[in-house]
Design an enzyme around this catalytic site. Sequence first.
Site, mmCIF file in Angstrom:
data_model
loop_
_atom_site.group_PDB
_atom_site.id
_atom_site.type_symbol
_atom_site.label_atom_id
_atom_site.label_comp_id
_atom_site.label_asym_id
_atom_site.label_seq_id
_atom_site.Cartn_x
_atom_site.Cartn_y
_atom_site.Cartn_z
ATOM 1 N N LYS A 1 -3.824 26.353 -34.196
ATOM 2 C CA LYS A 1 -4.385 28.171 -33.959
ATOM 3 C C LYS A 1 -2.542 28.561 -34.163
ATOM 4 O O LYS A 1 -2.516 29.069 -34.704
ATOM 5 C CB LYS A 1 -4.024 28.464 -32.507
ATOM 6 C CG LYS A 1 -5.845 27.653 -31.607
ATOM 7 C CD LYS A 1 -5.903 28.459 -30.448
ATOM 8 C CE LYS A 1 -4.935 27.394 -29.422
ATOM 9 N NZ LYS A 1 -5.043 25.900 -29.235
ATOM 10 N N ARG B 1 -6.112 31.418 -21.648
ATOM 11 C CA ARG B 1 -6.954 30.325 -21.183
ATOM 12 C C ARG B 1 -7.799 30.449 -19.853
ATOM 13 O O ARG B 1 -8.051 29.155 -19.941
ATOM 14 C CB ARG B 1 -5.869 29.549 -21.170
ATOM 15 C CG ARG B 1 -4.967 27.961 -22.190
ATOM 16 C CD ARG B 1 -4.634 27.804 -21.769
ATOM 17 N NE ARG B 1 -3.843 26.961 -22.345
ATOM 18 C CZ ARG B 1 -2.476 26.658 -23.570
ATOM 19 N NH1 ARG B 1 -2.472 27.845 -23.853
ATOM 20 N NH2 ARG B 1 -3.002 24.671 -24.157
ATOM 21 N N ARG C 1 2.098 14.563 -34.153
ATOM 22 C CA ARG C 1 2.037 16.176 -34.594
ATOM 23 C C ARG C 1 3.910 15.236 -33.661
ATOM 24 O O ARG C 1 4.458 15.576 -33.000
ATOM 25 C CB ARG C 1 1.657 16.282 -32.914
ATOM 26 C CG ARG C 1 2.526 17.599 -33.372
ATOM 27 C CD ARG C 1 1.213 19.007 -33.074
ATOM 28 N NE ARG C 1 1.326 19.410 -31.744
ATOM 29 C CZ ARG C 1 0.717 20.182 -31.125
ATOM 30 N NH1 ARG C 1 -0.110 20.799 -31.449
ATOM 31 N NH2 ARG C 1 0.491 20.161 -29.609
ATOM 32 N N ARG D 1 6.439 16.634 -28.759
ATOM 33 C CA ARG D 1 6.293 17.512 -27.939
ATOM 34 C C ARG D 1 6.184 16.805 -26.801
ATOM 35 O O ARG D 1 6.074 15.654 -26.672
ATOM 36 C CB ARG D 1 5.299 18.171 -27.792
ATOM 37 C CG ARG D 1 6.093 19.547 -28.428
ATOM 38 C CD ARG D 1 4.626 20.538 -28.857
ATOM 39 N NE ARG D 1 3.638 21.035 -27.490
ATOM 40 C CZ ARG D 1 2.493 21.670 -27.341
ATOM 41 N NH1 ARG D 1 2.282 22.419 -28.470
ATOM 42 N NH2 ARG D 1 1.664 21.604 -26.612
ATOM 43 N N ARG E 1 -4.966 17.914 -21.529
ATOM 44 C CA ARG E 1 -5.504 19.169 -21.448
ATOM 45 C C ARG E 1 -6.897 19.450 -22.678
ATOM 46 O O ARG E 1 -7.001 20.549 -22.346
ATOM 47 C CB ARG E 1 -4.521 19.530 -22.899
ATOM 48 C CG ARG E 1 -2.782 19.836 -21.876
ATOM 49 C CD ARG E 1 -1.752 19.160 -23.055
ATOM 50 N NE ARG E 1 -1.501 19.465 -24.863
ATOM 51 C CZ ARG E 1 -0.938 18.688 -25.610
ATOM 52 N NH1 ARG E 1 -0.831 17.667 -25.625
ATOM 53 N NH2 ARG E 1 -0.896 19.440 -26.647
HETATM 54 P P1 ADP Z 1 -1.323 23.082 -26.823
HETATM 55 O O1 ADP Z 1 -1.066 22.006 -27.998
HETATM 56 O O2 ADP Z 1 -1.750 22.229 -25.697
HETATM 57 O O3 ADP Z 1 -2.738 24.093 -26.813
HETATM 58 P P2 ADP Z 1 0.604 25.581 -25.811
HETATM 59 O O4 ADP Z 1 1.754 25.352 -27.045
HETATM 60 O O5 ADP Z 1 -0.419 26.110 -26.472
HETATM 61 O O6 ADP Z 1 -0.555 23.552 -26.648
HETATM 62 O O7 ADP Z 1 0.562 25.563 -24.675
HETATM 63 C C1 ADP Z 1 1.328 23.871 -23.812
HETATM 64 C C2 ADP Z 1 1.351 24.044 -22.375
HETATM 65 O O8 ADP Z 1 1.966 25.382 -21.885
HETATM 66 C C3 ADP Z 1 -0.188 23.734 -21.624
HETATM 67 O O9 ADP Z 1 -0.723 23.101 -21.359
HETATM 68 C C4 ADP Z 1 0.213 24.817 -20.236
HETATM 69 O O10 ADP Z 1 0.578 23.599 -19.524
HETATM 70 C C5 ADP Z 1 1.288 25.996 -20.570
HETATM 71 N N1 ADP Z 1 0.557 26.891 -21.334
HETATM 72 C C6 ADP Z 1 0.099 27.686 -21.630
HETATM 73 N N2 ADP Z 1 -0.229 29.127 -22.344
HETATM 74 C C7 ADP Z 1 -0.749 28.935 -20.971
HETATM 75 C C8 ADP Z 1 -1.595 29.954 -20.494
HETATM 76 N N3 ADP Z 1 -1.996 30.925 -21.243
HETATM 77 N N4 ADP Z 1 -2.236 29.457 -19.150
HETATM 78 C C9 ADP Z 1 -1.711 28.663 -18.633
HETATM 79 N N5 ADP Z 1 -0.988 27.812 -19.468
HETATM 80 C C10 ADP Z 1 0.151 27.976 -20.005
#
Ligand code: ADP
Length: 226
Positions: free
Chosen positions: A19, A94, A133, A166, A177
């Site tokens: 994404k 989410r 990654r 990360r 996740r």
């Molecule tokens: P991923 O690669 O897991 O999709 P993101 O960069 O989108 O990673 O998000 C990393 C972390 O940030 C998530 O695992 C969560 O802990 C937190 N996070 C991000 N967006 C949200 C959201 N909309 N609601 C709750 N937690 C979030």
Amino acid sequence: MTTERTLNLVLLGPPGAGKGTQAKMLTTCFKLPHISTGEILRAAVKEQTPLGIKAKELMDMGALVSDEIVIGIVEERLTKSDCEKGFILDGFPRTLHQAVELKKILLVRGKAIDHVISVEVAKDELLARITGRLSCHSCGKGFNQVFDPSASGDKCDGCGGELYQRDDDNEDSMRMRLDVYEQQTAPLAAYYADDSLLRTINGSGSIEGIQRNILDILGNRSEWIC
Ligand code: ADP
Ligand code: ZN
């Protein structure tokens, strides 16, 4: 209500689906802001703000940060003037609660979501992508140690920036996740399908091929494209 000239887009899909990569390309094409709640939260962690300190442990585990916090972040971000013509939301909503609140936040401003595109990738591939990654500290470009290494070795071949892994890109956090995704985020597909907003694409092909599929869904907006 939303006019034809806005492009309020939500990208749905599991962690590792690509994404962020697609959002970054779309942001260049359409000159719209890329709003990634993950990136906003990681910036807060880096700066050690009270929010960052609170969020870090949850993020490292692969758990979600509370709805109230992320909804507040997104509401504030969406009121900035660069979102007037549209935005690309990545990683939000989410949960069902976040989706319902997003709808309300937009509605009171006379806006609505125009498209929801769900990027689908099989679980085995997601695990392989995420555990290898690497991301660039300076420009955010993503690489994979195995499938898509940087031509400049341990530096970003786009900007020369430092590459890093990360804290949540390890196997334990990744499994968490994916579980959280299946339980809390996957149900959003049905929610958006009910509003006839949902389109699903296969996230397994080439980055350019996926990009073309997304642009096809967004339709003829040549006046926007770079
Ligand atoms: P991923 O690669 O897991 O999709 P993101 O960069 O989108 O990673 O998000 C990393 C972390 O940030 C998530 O695992 C969560 O802990 C937190 N996070 C991000 N967006 C949200 C959201 N909309 N609601 C709750 N937690 C979030
Ligand atoms: Zn870079």
